[in-house]
Each structure stands twice: as C-alpha cells, then as structure tokens.
Design a protein around this motif. Sequence first.
Motif, PDB file in Angstrom:
ATOM      1  N   LYS A 118      71.852  59.288  16.234  1.00 47.60           N
ATOM      2  CA  LYS A 118      72.997  59.016  17.104  1.00 47.60           C
ATOM      3  C   LYS A 118      74.109  60.031  16.856  1.00 47.60           C
ATOM      4  O   LYS A 118      74.718  60.563  17.790  1.00 47.60           O
ATOM      5  CB  LYS A 118      73.511  57.593  16.865  1.00 47.60           C
ATOM      6  CG  LYS A 118      72.636  56.505  17.459  1.00 47.60           C
ATOM      7  CD  LYS A 118      73.244  55.121  17.215  1.00 47.60           C
ATOM      8  CE  LYS A 118      72.413  54.027  17.890  1.00 47.60           C
ATOM      9  NZ  LYS A 118      72.963  52.675  17.620  1.00 47.60           N
ATOM     10  N   GLN A 119      74.384  60.315  15.587  1.00 40.50           N
ATOM     11  CA  GLN A 119      75.433  61.280  15.244  1.00 40.50           C
ATOM     12  C   GLN A 119      75.076  62.673  15.763  1.00 40.50           C
ATOM     13  O   GLN A 119      75.928  63.369  16.342  1.00 40.50           O
ATOM     14  CB  GLN A 119      75.610  61.317  13.728  1.00 40.50           C
ATOM     15  CG  GLN A 119      76.605  62.372  13.245  1.00 40.50           C
ATOM     16  CD  GLN A 119      76.741  62.395  11.734  1.00 40.50           C
ATOM     17  OE1 GLN A 119      77.139  61.405  11.137  1.00 40.50           O
ATOM     18  NE2 GLN A 119      76.417  63.520  11.118  1.00 40.50           N
ATOM     19  N   ALA A 120      73.824  63.083  15.546  1.00 37.97           N
ATOM     20  CA  ALA A 120      73.406  64.417  15.979  1.00 37.97           C
ATOM     21  C   ALA A 120      73.461  64.558  17.497  1.00 37.97           C
ATOM     22  O   ALA A 120      73.897  65.593  18.026  1.00 37.97           O
ATOM     23  CB  ALA A 120      71.986  64.698  15.474  1.00 37.97           C
ATOM     24  N   ILE A 121      73.059  63.511  18.200  1.00 40.87           N
ATOM     25  CA  ILE A 121      73.077  63.547  19.663  1.00 40.87           C
ATOM     26  C   ILE A 121      74.503  63.538  20.195  1.00 40.87           C
ATOM     27  O   ILE A 121      74.827  64.241  21.162  1.00 40.87           O
ATOM     28  CB  ILE A 121      72.244  62.380  20.231  1.00 40.87           C
ATOM     29  CG1 ILE A 121      70.757  62.626  19.956  1.00 40.87           C
ATOM     30  CG2 ILE A 121      72.491  62.198  21.723  1.00 40.87           C
ATOM     31  CD1 ILE A 121      69.876  61.413  20.162  1.00 40.87           C
ATOM     32  N   ASP A 122      75.371  62.763  19.560  1.00 43.15           N
ATOM     33  CA  ASP A 122      76.782  62.763  19.960  1.00 43.15           C
ATOM     34  C   ASP A 122      77.392  64.157  19.831  1.00 43.15           C
ATOM     35  O   ASP A 122      78.211  64.572  20.661  1.00 43.15           O
ATOM     36  CB  ASP A 122      77.586  61.782  19.091  1.00 43.15           C
ATOM     37  CG  ASP A 122      77.362  60.331  19.487  1.00 43.15           C
ATOM     38  OD1 ASP A 122      76.828  60.092  20.592  1.00 43.15           O
ATOM     39  OD2 ASP A 122      77.724  59.441  18.694  1.00 43.15           O
ATOM     40  N   GLY A 123      76.969  64.894  18.802  1.00 42.21           N
ATOM     41  CA  GLY A 123      77.552  66.212  18.563  1.00 42.21           C
ATOM     42  C   GLY A 123      76.873  67.348  19.290  1.00 42.21           C
ATOM     43  O   GLY A 123      77.516  68.353  19.613  1.00 42.21           O
ATOM     44  N   SER A 124      75.585  67.210  19.569  1.00 43.29           N
ATOM     45  CA  SER A 124      74.825  68.337  20.113  1.00 43.29           C
ATOM     46  C   SER A 124      74.050  68.024  21.380  1.00 43.29           C
ATOM     47  O   SER A 124      73.334  68.895  21.888  1.00 43.29           O
ATOM     48  CB  SER A 124      73.846  68.860  19.042  1.00 43.29           C
ATOM     49  OG  SER A 124      74.538  69.321  17.903  1.00 43.29           O
ATOM     50  N   GLY A 125      74.144  66.802  21.883  1.00 44.70           N
ATOM     51  CA  GLY A 125      73.420  66.441  23.091  1.00 44.70           C
ATOM     52  C   GLY A 125      71.989  66.013  22.791  1.00 44.70           C
ATOM     53  O   GLY A 125      71.498  66.155  21.669  1.00 44.70           O
ATOM     54  N   LEU A 126      71.323  65.489  23.795  1.00 44.04           N
ATOM     55  CA  LEU A 126      69.949  65.014  23.633  1.00 44.04           C
ATOM     56  C   LEU A 126      68.976  66.184  23.494  1.00 44.04           C
ATOM     57  O   LEU A 126      69.023  67.121  24.298  1.00 44.04           O
ATOM     58  CB  LEU A 126      69.535  64.174  24.828  1.00 44.04           C
ATOM     59  CG  LEU A 126      69.797  62.668  24.765  1.00 44.04           C
ATOM     60  CD1 LEU A 126      69.580  62.053  26.137  1.00 44.04           C
ATOM     61  CD2 LEU A 126      68.898  62.003  23.725  1.00 44.04           C
TER      62      LEU A 126
END
Length: 229
Positions: free
Chosen positions: A119-127
Amino acid sequence: MKISFKGAHYPKDVILHAVFFYVRYGVSYRDLEEILAERGVAVDHATLNRWVVRYSPLIALAAKSRKRTVAGSWRMDETYIKIKGEWVYLYRAVDKFGDTVDFMLSERRDEAAATAFFKQAIDGSGLPEKVVMDKSGANLAGLENINALLVLEGLLCLMVDICQVKYLNNRVEQDHRFIKKITGPMLGFKAFHSAQATLDGIETAHMIRKGQLAGKTLPAYQQFINLAG
C-alpha cells in the motif's frame, strides 16, 4: 519543502555533512566524531545520533517526492536488520532497472506487514503492472490483498500480475547488499525508531548514488544538501 534547523547549535552545512557522511559511508558515530574533530568540528557522538534521527526522515521524504518515475515491473523482497540483538525486517522493492521503488521497516514478517508495504509503495509510486517475488506466502498474500481491493473497486483491468520465481529476483537481492554494507559497521541499532530514521537516510543516499533524483548531474553531497531546501 524546506527543513527547519531552528534551534540547532551548529551550522546547517555541518549538520548535513555529518548526516550524509554517516548514511553514505557506513561508519560508527565514534569514528565520525573523530573524523569531524580532525576537520576542526567538535561534536560528540550522541549529538551526531540525534542529528541522524531528526533529519534523515525529513530528507527521505523530500527525496521520495523528487525521485524519477519507476518502471511498472517491480522486484520485491525483504532483508534483515538487527535491533537490540533481535532481527527485524526491511521490506524493499526496486524496478526492473534497479531504481528504488520504496522501503519499509517492520517488526513482523507476515501478511499484514507485506500488505502495508505494498500500500505504501503504491501510494508513492503508483500501481505496478507486475511484481516479481520469491516463494514467500506472506508476500503473496499481501499482494493478493491489493488485487482484492482492486476487484472490489471494479478495477479488474489494473490487477497486478504476480510472478513468484526466485532467480528473477536477483536484482533486488543484489540491491540489498549496498544497504547491508552500510549498516554492517553500525553494529546494530538500539531502538526501532532510530533504525527506521537511519535507514531513511541510507536509502536516500542509495537513491542519489543510483541517479534517481532531480539534479543527478550534481555531486552526491550537493544533491543531499539540496533536499533540505
């Protein structure tokens, strides 16, 4: 974002030089105290620790906002960090070119931690389009939770392709080596929050080393300074 150095008893450049040197070159605080003393700066190791813990997370936050867009194919894995003699887990992801996607320190290695990391990675870098990982059931469950959320939101076309093939994950495993090389001489951490803050700085220095930030033609130290505003 401009970082405030109000109340500091040393110049901003001295503080940032000390923090950068510590997170980039993997020295102990007592060694860094000696190095600075040879350059005419008298500062004790406890103060150096406070600087790293206070400023590294702020610099890392600025770095994440300035890093270049990562590719849609990620490699995800976790490595180990010792705190008070106990192992904790550093979740990390890089893209197919080796650029850092994100990182997260966790006391647990389970489905909840893996889900939080994604969730954190997607929030910062997109799906991402695809995530390569090892055979970890917890990491698989974490990413399946992300896909389940996408299904609930009616976004089936955005579901992430999951690839569990260990040998394809060599890129992120090799990328761990730089982090371990820096943390090794630090001889472990005494508290979770200080480990988390220090790793923020180490990962930021690593992103600069890989040329991921705006202004990548500048020397690494100058890029680090610029992140403070």
